[in-house]
Design a protein around this motif. Sequence first.
Motif, PDB file in Angstrom:
ATOM      1  N   MET A 129     -16.721 116.300 -54.524  1.00 25.37           N
ATOM      2  CA  MET A 129     -16.252 114.921 -54.482  1.00 25.37           C
ATOM      3  C   MET A 129     -15.314 114.732 -53.276  1.00 25.37           C
ATOM      4  N   SER A 130     -15.510 113.671 -52.507  1.00 27.44           N
ATOM      5  CA  SER A 130     -14.697 113.436 -51.317  1.00 27.44           C
ATOM      6  C   SER A 130     -13.299 112.944 -51.715  1.00 27.44           C
ATOM      7  N   TYR A 131     -12.370 112.996 -50.743  1.00 33.77           N
ATOM      8  CA  TYR A 131     -11.012 112.506 -50.993  1.00 33.77           C
ATOM      9  C   TYR A 131     -11.042 111.022 -51.395  1.00 33.77           C
ATOM     10  N   LEU A 132     -11.896 110.253 -50.730  1.00 37.57           N
ATOM     11  CA  LEU A 132     -11.982 108.824 -51.025  1.00 37.57           C
ATOM     12  C   LEU A 132     -12.538 108.582 -52.433  1.00 37.57           C
ATOM     13  N   ASP A 133     -13.526 109.390 -52.828  1.00 40.01           N
ATOM     14  CA  ASP A 133     -14.078 109.276 -54.185  1.00 40.01           C
ATOM     15  C   ASP A 133     -13.005 109.553 -55.232  1.00 40.01           C
ATOM     16  N   ILE A 134     -12.179 110.569 -54.975  1.00 36.52           N
ATOM     17  CA  ILE A 134     -11.094 110.923 -55.901  1.00 36.52           C
ATOM     18  C   ILE A 134     -10.094 109.770 -55.992  1.00 36.52           C
ATOM     19  N   LEU A 135      -9.770 109.184 -54.831  1.00 34.05           N
ATOM     20  CA  LEU A 135      -8.843 108.047 -54.799  1.00 34.05           C
ATOM     21  C   LEU A 135      -9.400 106.879 -55.622  1.00 34.05           C
ATOM     22  N   HIS A 136     -10.697 106.579 -55.433  1.00 31.02           N
ATOM     23  CA  HIS A 136     -11.341 105.494 -56.190  1.00 31.02           C
ATOM     24  C   HIS A 136     -11.316 105.782 -57.687  1.00 31.02           C
ATOM     25  N   GLN A 137     -11.717 107.010 -58.052  1.00 33.73           N
ATOM     26  CA  GLN A 137     -11.908 107.342 -59.467  1.00 33.73           C
ATOM     27  C   GLN A 137     -10.601 107.342 -60.250  1.00 33.73           C
ATOM     28  N   TYR A 138      -9.549 107.945 -59.683  1.00 35.05           N
ATOM     29  CA  TYR A 138      -8.312 108.123 -60.448  1.00 35.05           C
ATOM     30  C   TYR A 138      -7.257 107.047 -60.194  1.00 35.05           C
ATOM     31  N   TRP A 139      -7.260 106.466 -58.992  1.00 40.08           N
ATOM     32  CA  TRP A 139      -6.216 105.487 -58.687  1.00 40.08           C
ATOM     33  C   TRP A 139      -6.766 104.073 -58.478  1.00 40.08           C
ATOM     34  N   GLY A 140      -8.055 103.963 -58.215  1.00 37.11           N
ATOM     35  CA  GLY A 140      -8.669 102.647 -58.075  1.00 37.11           C
ATOM     36  C   GLY A 140      -8.356 101.928 -56.779  1.00 37.11           C
ATOM     37  N   TYR A 141      -7.761 102.639 -55.811  1.00 37.91           N
ATOM     38  CA  TYR A 141      -7.464 101.998 -54.525  1.00 37.91           C
ATOM     39  C   TYR A 141      -8.714 101.992 -53.648  1.00 37.91           C
ATOM     40  N   PRO A 142      -8.901 100.941 -52.820  1.00 33.47           N
ATOM     41  CA  PRO A 142     -10.095 100.892 -51.962  1.00 33.47           C
ATOM     42  C   PRO A 142     -10.055 101.877 -50.809  1.00 33.47           C
ATOM     43  N   ASP A 143      -8.847 102.202 -50.318  1.00 31.32           N
ATOM     44  CA  ASP A 143      -8.755 103.104 -49.163  1.00 31.32           C
ATOM     45  C   ASP A 143      -7.336 103.669 -49.061  1.00 31.32           C
ATOM     46  N   PHE A 144      -7.191 104.699 -48.237  1.00 35.98           N
ATOM     47  CA  PHE A 144      -5.867 105.248 -47.970  1.00 35.98           C
ATOM     48  C   PHE A 144      -5.114 104.302 -47.044  1.00 35.98           C
ATOM     49  N   ARG A 145      -3.776 104.449 -47.014  1.00 34.06           N
ATOM     50  CA  ARG A 145      -3.000 103.607 -46.111  1.00 34.06           C
ATOM     51  C   ARG A 145      -2.036 104.451 -45.303  1.00 34.06           C
ATOM     52  N   GLY A 146      -1.634 103.883 -44.167  1.00 35.95           N
ATOM     53  CA  GLY A 146      -0.695 104.592 -43.303  1.00 35.95           C
ATOM     54  C   GLY A 146      -1.260 105.935 -42.848  1.00 35.95           C
ATOM     55  N   ILE A 147      -0.444 106.971 -43.007  1.00 34.24           N
ATOM     56  CA  ILE A 147      -0.839 108.318 -42.566  1.00 34.24           C
ATOM     57  C   ILE A 147      -1.319 109.192 -43.720  1.00 34.24           C
ATOM     58  N   GLN A 148      -1.570 108.581 -44.887  1.00 34.65           N
ATOM     59  CA  GLN A 148      -1.999 109.370 -46.051  1.00 34.65           C
ATOM     60  C   GLN A 148      -3.222 110.246 -45.734  1.00 34.65           C
ATOM     61  N   LYS A 149      -4.249 109.632 -45.151  1.00 35.10           N
ATOM     62  CA  LYS A 149      -5.499 110.357 -44.894  1.00 35.10           C
ATOM     63  C   LYS A 149      -5.271 111.511 -43.918  1.00 35.10           C
ATOM     64  N   ASP A 150      -4.467 111.270 -42.871  1.00 34.58           N
ATOM     65  CA  ASP A 150      -4.181 112.323 -41.878  1.00 34.58           C
ATOM     66  C   ASP A 150      -3.510 113.532 -42.548  1.00 34.58           C
ATOM     67  N   ILE A 151      -2.531 113.257 -43.407  1.00 40.16           N
ATOM     68  CA  ILE A 151      -1.814 114.336 -44.095  1.00 40.16           C
ATOM     69  C   ILE A 151      -2.765 115.088 -45.032  1.00 40.16           C
ATOM     70  N   ILE A 152      -3.562 114.337 -45.794  1.00 40.11           N
ATOM     71  CA  ILE A 152      -4.494 114.948 -46.747  1.00 40.11           C
ATOM     72  C   ILE A 152      -5.505 115.846 -46.031  1.00 40.11           C
ATOM     73  N   GLU A 153      -6.050 115.363 -44.930  1.00 41.06           N
ATOM     74  CA  GLU A 153      -7.034 116.169 -44.189  1.00 41.06           C
ATOM     75  C   GLU A 153      -6.390 117.404 -43.570  1.00 41.06           C
TER      76      GLU A 153
END
Length: 207
Positions: free
Chosen positions: A1-25
């Motif tokens: 499952m991708s990071y975005l899929d996990i975000l959708h499934q558990y938090w319901g947000y459409p996308d990451f914001r700010g530097i969240q994605k950079d830190i996660i990757e």
Amino acid sequence: MSYLDILHQYWGYPDFRGIQKDIIESIGSGKDTLGLMPTGGGKSITFQVPALAQEGVCLVITPLIALMKDQVDHLRQQGITAAAIYSGMRHDDIVSTLDNCSFGGIKLLYISPERIGSDLFQTKLRHIKVSFITVDEAHCISQWGYDFRPSYLQIENIRKLVPDAPILALTATATPDVVDDIQDRLGFKEKNVFRMSFERKNLAYVV
């Protein structure tokens, strides 16, 4: 499952914001990472999402017991296996929580810095598969920081017990000296910092 899929499934947000994605990757690829994010910038997403994407337990070191309990409650309500160890807990409860981590029953283990120096924790840690270590309020490890805590110096010893686990350090406040000191004291393999703008467009000064 991708990071975005996990975000959708558990938090319901459409996308990451700010530097969240950079830190996660960055932490997801195994790099020691320091994230500078203002309070309310979504720090918890940066370790909770990659924790669910990886095998093993994400160790979250935080001095804020109320926040620790609050996050564990919220994660459990979302169907995520989380637990906390802090001062004042019964010995038997600590043992059973750590054993649960060893058997793969916990994805995120919150622990206060005072507990990581205990012989019990360090003995049990040898049998736990740690995905990565999150150090919240990371400025507490720096003697240049406004809230230095000697117990944070134990974190470097924890690294020696789980040398393959990268570190994600998070803080809302850090001068350039503190930024360098955090990375040195946590034994970063190389400098790696992500900064989020602290500008608050909803705030204004009126004189």
